[in-house]
Design an enzyme around this catalytic site. Structure first.
Site, PDB file in Angstrom:
ATOM      1  N   THR A   1       0.873  -1.177   0.000  1.00 47.15           N
ATOM      2  CA  THR A   1       0.000   0.000   0.000  1.00 47.15           C
ATOM      3  C   THR A   1       0.906   1.221   0.000  1.00 47.15           C
ATOM      4  OG1 THR A   1      -0.006   0.304   2.380  1.00 47.15           O
ATOM      5  CG2 THR A   1      -1.594  -1.252   1.490  1.00 47.15           C
TER       6      THR A   1
ATOM      7  N   LYS B   1     -10.977  17.289  14.710  1.00 46.57           N
ATOM      8  CA  LYS B   1     -11.642  17.029  15.988  1.00 46.57           C
ATOM      9  C   LYS B   1     -11.827  18.357  16.707  1.00 46.57           C
ATOM     10  CE  LYS B   1      -9.820  12.661  15.315  1.00 46.57           C
ATOM     11  NZ  LYS B   1      -8.610  12.275  14.564  1.00 46.57           N
TER      12      LYS B   1
ATOM     13  N   GLU C   1      -5.856  -2.720   0.111  1.00 45.42           N
ATOM     14  CA  GLU C   1      -6.076  -3.917   0.915  1.00 45.42           C
ATOM     15  C   GLU C   1      -7.174  -4.804   0.357  1.00 45.42           C
ATOM     16  OE1 GLU C   1      -5.555  -0.950   2.119  1.00 45.42           O
ATOM     17  OE2 GLU C   1      -4.280  -1.017   3.908  1.00 45.42           O
TER      18      GLU C   1
ATOM     19  N   TRP D   1     -16.521  15.487  15.472  1.00 46.01           N
ATOM     20  CA  TRP D   1     -15.806  15.304  14.215  1.00 46.01           C
ATOM     21  C   TRP D   1     -16.322  16.249  13.135  1.00 46.01           C
ATOM     22  CZ3 TRP D   1     -15.581   9.277  13.109  1.00 46.01           C
ATOM     23  CH2 TRP D   1     -14.720   8.671  14.043  1.00 46.01           C
TER      24      TRP D   1
END
Lengths: 554, 554
Positions: A187, A446, A336, A451
């Site tokens: 990755t 944050k 992935e 969020w």
């Protein structure tokens, strides 16, 4: 109790590449595989070439105990190696061209590659980095468009086309175990060293089947069948890059390979080979649409189907494509696990006006068969399907790596006890079950314990006519810990004509519409000339965060 | 070397029913499952019902060590049981309604069924045969359209709908091994006792995927997608009967169940539920087309897609369907392996005139992905792809039983050392690779050491306007050992008006065209009123051979 009977030789039909090619050789024997305007042959000849290649590779000592690193563009030689090496049972390490030389050496030493297949233009790169290889390679094999001899320190050296010429057409590929690992790559994580993912032919083929069902069985703007002509745009060392070729061969489509990415070559291939379907990240689309002579190709782009992945694309991009007649649908996957969700339409949406469909086909979408998804809060509880409560997206999928190879620590961090992979993506789910990726967990702002999803804000900012590119990052705030900071590249004709206030007012409209809360609006915008990019061409927020770390917001 | 890491809990994503339902519950939660005009509910409610059913069955002691025999028409209750029982990990024995009571007892004792699910109308049958069961069943569960109490000797007795009502909606299906056997049934062989075939959910789902790719990814007259409405016509105790429901749920289609076969009910369902796709043997089609009031339904048959299997259908049937606007394509499979080949078109045939396409879509066709076929002569050597050299068809397929359960002798006889299943069918392969089944190996006429394929001759005879049904069988010949003998049922309006000579002349035309050699023409034709049929509705040649065994041909 299983009814399998001892002593009998009949076993489950293995889901391996050999079997995928078998039926397509009957259906599509005369279909073409085309590489630029340089090479063109039928499926039959393709099969003959990979048999010859495999027989020569076997003679060189390549078997199921070996790892072959490959470093090439999407050429016919890469495409052939992809099949031949895995069908021998060897592991193919698809080296990411976009990594730094240091990272490349690191990945090669991590896997201890035994053999390399390298495109001629990269010989100088390998002459340098090979000094740092821990294990001495068995040999180097050179691919290229021309038949030429090279003076090089890379030894022993073989030429790919020689290996084909010397190969045997009656070579028989072995009957492999479907769960044998035959594909390995890394990755391109923006944090730390790359992580190694690995796949068996079972996983690869199930992913190809998932793609195929997603593209044929459900209504979408980009339905395909075997008559479509596919351009293999995503690099073979990426997720869709390896899974779409398998889908293409499974369906028996005509296949077009672009080699090195050049907008004119790609557009000419679309025109001359009558390409009807392709896929890739937003950059590929933009590369085409920004080509100065794009209008010469407008007849050939009309009706082109584009499976878009790699990030959540802006609504503007969808509308821009529509102007050219390009049909586009968003998908979601990653290194992935390639393809988790496709934004296919539900049956009752088929007759909706395009603007309304766009609210769905411009999302990550619905899980493909054999993929499970859930969006969870900090306690691991599923968030409501209300289109606004964010959570982390978890995935289980038939095409997902079974961990990070040789890295139990990072594997443990990224998988739950019951096998869910933590994508690190922040998502919301609407009432219809469509997933929308709104941020990376590490990029989310944050603010006062809540969020603020940055990708979501970027999407709204992109709807402003003057904005060319935008990144929202977390800026430091003494009161709120973090507050959003907008970094903007304006379209050249708008440079100097748009203010911070204009952009705040633009977002305020969405506050009025109830789309976002008022406190999500960034406190500050910074206008720059160009965005820093990662190796896969995404905006590199790590660089931006570092650059603007001293700015203090209210 | 496999890269799987010890100590980690991540394993391959299992290909099991639970996963198939998962994605369709998101895509198609509000789609309907309809049983006649009696029951109608959504996928969501379906899932809730099978969870409740499974929880009650588990309470009754049904687990992965038990075998459940089921005896019903294609009702919603059968459909639910098909999923719930297998998803518990128990083995579902789908009992063939068409077998004789003696054979039914034999199959039940063979598998030692633990529990029975029986439709109320069959209680009297089971009261009689249960006296011959070797193993005392745990219980009997009664399905039916009405909620009623029955007086019966079958004990202990439960009512299906009670079990659903008492079930728990929060039941969680176990994570099964994909290779666990969960489906068992018997072939309706015309020679000897039925043979037991067995399947895991992996095999069932791979077969369903093969069907799905065959129906969506390649051009054919019967392409479908999730918007199609499927009528589950083939009985669940037959091959397509179990695989098409899985394909339907995988694709998230609206599903219609006909229950007991009644032409008017079937036609009304097609009309009222807007059925667009169904499948089955020729008899199903004829049952519809021969219905006296067929013309009332002609608007609703227009465009109906029909996947025809079970035998090679006559060209006349295809042309007759075309008159009604019914789109039909032939497929080939059997109890041992369901779907091997579909007669989909190759891309270059798509624009051909229908008459020319008919030469291909009216064959068994091309192997589906994950199925391998070969046609071999007596020495096991592949015959040329010349469209005329007959051989026995061998198959390997992801959906094929792994042998005959508990019957090593017949397994050894029917499988080769390298895992090819000997179908017992005689086939020819044309230059395009399309397979045409021309006979059963045991039915083929061995004339002077050469094979005369009877089904091929029957097909040509069916093209005579007067012929309603025909069977060619082997008659005794002193000179040639065997010679072909034609048994014919004429259409009522032609009775007495057609002679043996007429039929020989009809075949002589095909001799002139080079389609068949002259010596294939039967020496004798016998005209009868009605054909003897097997339990699955095919012409019973065994009976015919017995009946005409004293006829001596030249």
């Amino acid at each position: 109790m299983n009814m399998g009977e001892k002593g009998l030789y009949i076993r489950d039909f293995p889901i391996i590449f050999k079997k995928v090619i078998y039926s397509s050789l009957i259906r599509s024997s005369k279909k073409e595989i085309v590489y630029r305007d340089l090479k063109r042959y039928t499926y039959e000849e393709f099969y003959s070439r990979i048999k010859k290649l495999a027989s020569s590779l076997k003679k060189l000592g390549i078997d199921d105990n070996k790892t072959v690193g490959i470093f090439d563009w999407n050429t016919n030689q890469y495409f052939e190696s992809f099949w031949a090496i895995q069908m021998l049972g060897a592991k193919l390490h698809t080296i990411n061209l976009r990594l730094s030389p240091e990272q490349i050496v690191w990945t090669i030493n991590y896997l201890e590659d035994d053999v390399f297949i390298i495109r001629d233009e990269f010989i100088p790169v390998f002459e340098k980095i090979s000094n740092y290889f821990k294990k001495k390679p068995l040999c180097y094999i050179i691919t290229g468009d021309e038949i030429k001899q090279y003076q090089t320190t890379l030894k022993p050296l073989y030429y790919y086309e020689d290996l084909i010429n010397q190969g045997l057409t009656d070579f028989e590929f072995p009957d492999l175990e479907e769960s044998l690992t035959t594909l390995v790559y890394f990755t391109s994580g923006t944090t730390g060293m790359p992580k190694c993912v690995y796949f068996s032919q079972r996983q690869e083929i199930l992913q190809a089947i998932m793609n195929s069902i997603g593209l044929t069985a459900y209504p979408s703007p980009i339905n395909i069948n075997s008559k479509d002509v596919i351009l293999l745009l995503p690099p073979l060392f990426h997720g869709y890059g390896w899974s779409l070729p398998i889908t293409a061969v499974l369906m028996g489509m005509k296949i077009v390979l672009p080699g090195k990415y050049e907008p004119k070559v790609i557009l000419d291939l679309i025109k001359n080979e009558k390409v009807t379907f392709t896929a890739g990240v937003v950059r590929f689309l933009k590369m085409m649409l920004d080509y100065p002579e794009i209008n010469k190709y407008s007849d050939y782009l009309k009706g082109l189907k584009f499976l878009q992945d790699g990030e959540h694309a802006s609504r503007e991009l969808f509308l821009q494509c529509r102007k050219y007649g390009i049909k586009i649908m968003e998908a979601y996957g990653m290194s992935e696990g390639v393809g988790y969700t496709f934004a296919t339409l539900k049956d009752h949406m088929v007759d909706w006006p395009y603007e309304k469909q766009l609210d769905y086909i411009n999302k990550a979408g619905l899980p493909l068969p054999f993929c499970e998804v859930k969006v969870v809060d900090n306690e691991g509880k599923e968030v409501p399907k209300d289109g606004k409560t964010p959570g982390e997206l978890l995935v289980r999928s038939a095409g997902l790596t079974l961990g990070y190879f040789n890295d139990p620590k990072r594997t443990m961090e990224s998988w739950t006890q019951d096998g869910w992979f933590k994508t690190g993506d922040v998502a919301i789910v609407d009432e219809e079950g469509y997933i929308l990726i709104i941020d990376r967990l590490k990029d989310v702002v944050k603010s006062g314990g809540e969020w603020i999803p940055t990708v979501f804000l970027e999407d709204l900012l992109m709807r402003h006519q003057a904005v060319k590119e935008v990144a929202v990052i977390a800026g430091k705030s003494e009161k709120w810990s973090e507050r959003p900071l907008g970094i903007v590249v304006l379209k050249s004709e708008y440079e100097g004509k748009v203010s911070e206030e204009d952009l705040k007012n633009h977002l305020a409209k969405f506050v009025e519409e109830g789309k976002i809360p008022k406190w999500w609006i960034p406190d500050k915008f910074i206008f720059i000339k160009e965005m820093p990019l990662t190796s896969v061409g995404k905006i590199d927020k790590k660089v931006l965060r570092e650059k603007y770390k001293d700015i203090i917001l209210p």
